[in-house]
Scaffold this active site. Structure first.
Site, PDB file in Angstrom:
ATOM      1  N   HIS A 119     -67.076  13.508 -32.120  1.00 53.87           N
ATOM      2  CA  HIS A 119     -68.538  13.995 -32.140  1.00 53.87           C
ATOM      3  C   HIS A 119     -68.663  15.216 -33.066  1.00 53.87           C
ATOM      4  O   HIS A 119     -67.839  15.807 -33.511  1.00 53.87           O
ATOM      5  CB  HIS A 119     -68.582  14.620 -30.642  1.00 53.87           C
ATOM      6  CG  HIS A 119     -68.578  13.595 -29.429  1.00 53.87           C
ATOM      7  ND1 HIS A 119     -69.649  13.041 -28.861  1.00 53.87           N
ATOM      8  CD2 HIS A 119     -67.652  13.392 -28.559  1.00 53.87           C
ATOM      9  CE1 HIS A 119     -69.234  12.163 -28.095  1.00 53.87           C
ATOM     10  NE2 HIS A 119     -68.125  12.218 -27.884  1.00 53.87           N
ATOM     11  N   ASN A 176     -77.585  11.732 -29.973  1.00 54.53           N
ATOM     12  CA  ASN A 176     -76.728  10.683 -30.246  1.00 54.53           C
ATOM     13  C   ASN A 176     -75.901  10.759 -31.454  1.00 54.53           C
ATOM     14  O   ASN A 176     -75.955  11.348 -32.233  1.00 54.53           O
ATOM     15  CB  ASN A 176     -77.657   9.378 -30.602  1.00 54.53           C
ATOM     16  CG  ASN A 176     -78.299   9.070 -31.709  1.00 54.53           C
ATOM     17  OD1 ASN A 176     -78.984  10.276 -32.423  1.00 54.53           O
ATOM     18  ND2 ASN A 176     -77.936   8.064 -32.486  1.00 54.53           N
TER      19      ASN A 176
END
Length: 186
Positions: free
Chosen positions: A45, A34
């Protein structure tokens, strides 16, 4: 944003989501556990400095150089993408419940069936074991595909995962790269 997020920005990012980097028919869809708060602030990310995902991606032969998290959309040109098992941001992965991971695994399966990457590479063995119900899974290729998508589990590239050195991460990412090339050339 070129400066470090403030404590207030990090706190405000808790529980937010970031968009996937995804398209149909990718060679590899990388899947983190996550997003962390740093990623939540930047909407990128593996954004926290010290995360070894981007160097491992390069060392494994997926990218021609070490990309910055801000260049994540360029992965699509290389037929690569990024998603997460659980979408919400947290300070630490251990804030996630087993139920959340299992629910995230179901959502991930639906996403994989929709986008049909050649490989799904889950970055984190413990999360994979919990999300998919394979408690004895090991790093490497898995015997259980998702539809026509092959599954590979990679070590977590977080700097907190000291068991895996940068060289070891690069080697494991390289094993996946070789397997993905082999399948494409058949």
């Amino acid at each position: 944003m070129s400066t470090r997020p403030t404590k207030d920005q990090l706190a405000a990012a808790h529980g937010t989501t970031i968009p996937d980097v995804i398209a149909p028919d990718l060679d590899v869809l990388f899947c983190g556990i996550n997003p962390g708060l740093y990623s939540g602030v930047l909407k990128q990310h593996f954004a926290r400095p010290g995360n070894r995902f981007w160097p491992a991606l390069h060392a494994g032969g997926f990218t021609p150089r070490v990309y910055l998290p801000s260049e994540q959309e360029q992965l699509l040109d290389l037929r690569l993408g990024i998603t997460n098992v659980v979408a919400r941001t947290t300070a630490r992965a251990d804030e996630l419940t087993d139920d959340e991971l299992r629910e995230g695994g179901k959502i991930l399966v639906a996403k994989v069936l929709e986008y049909q990457p050649e490989w799904l590479a889950v970055v984190g063995i413990t999360a994979y074991r919990t999300a998919f119900g394979f408690p004895k899974a090991r790093v490497g290729p898995q015997d259980q595909p998702i539809g026509d998508t092959h599954v590979w589990v990679l070590p977590n590239p977080s700097g907190l995962n000291a068991h895996w050195t940068p060289a070891g991460l690069g080697e494991e990412f390289g094993r996946l790269r070789a397997a993905s090339r082999d399948r494409r050339n058949r």
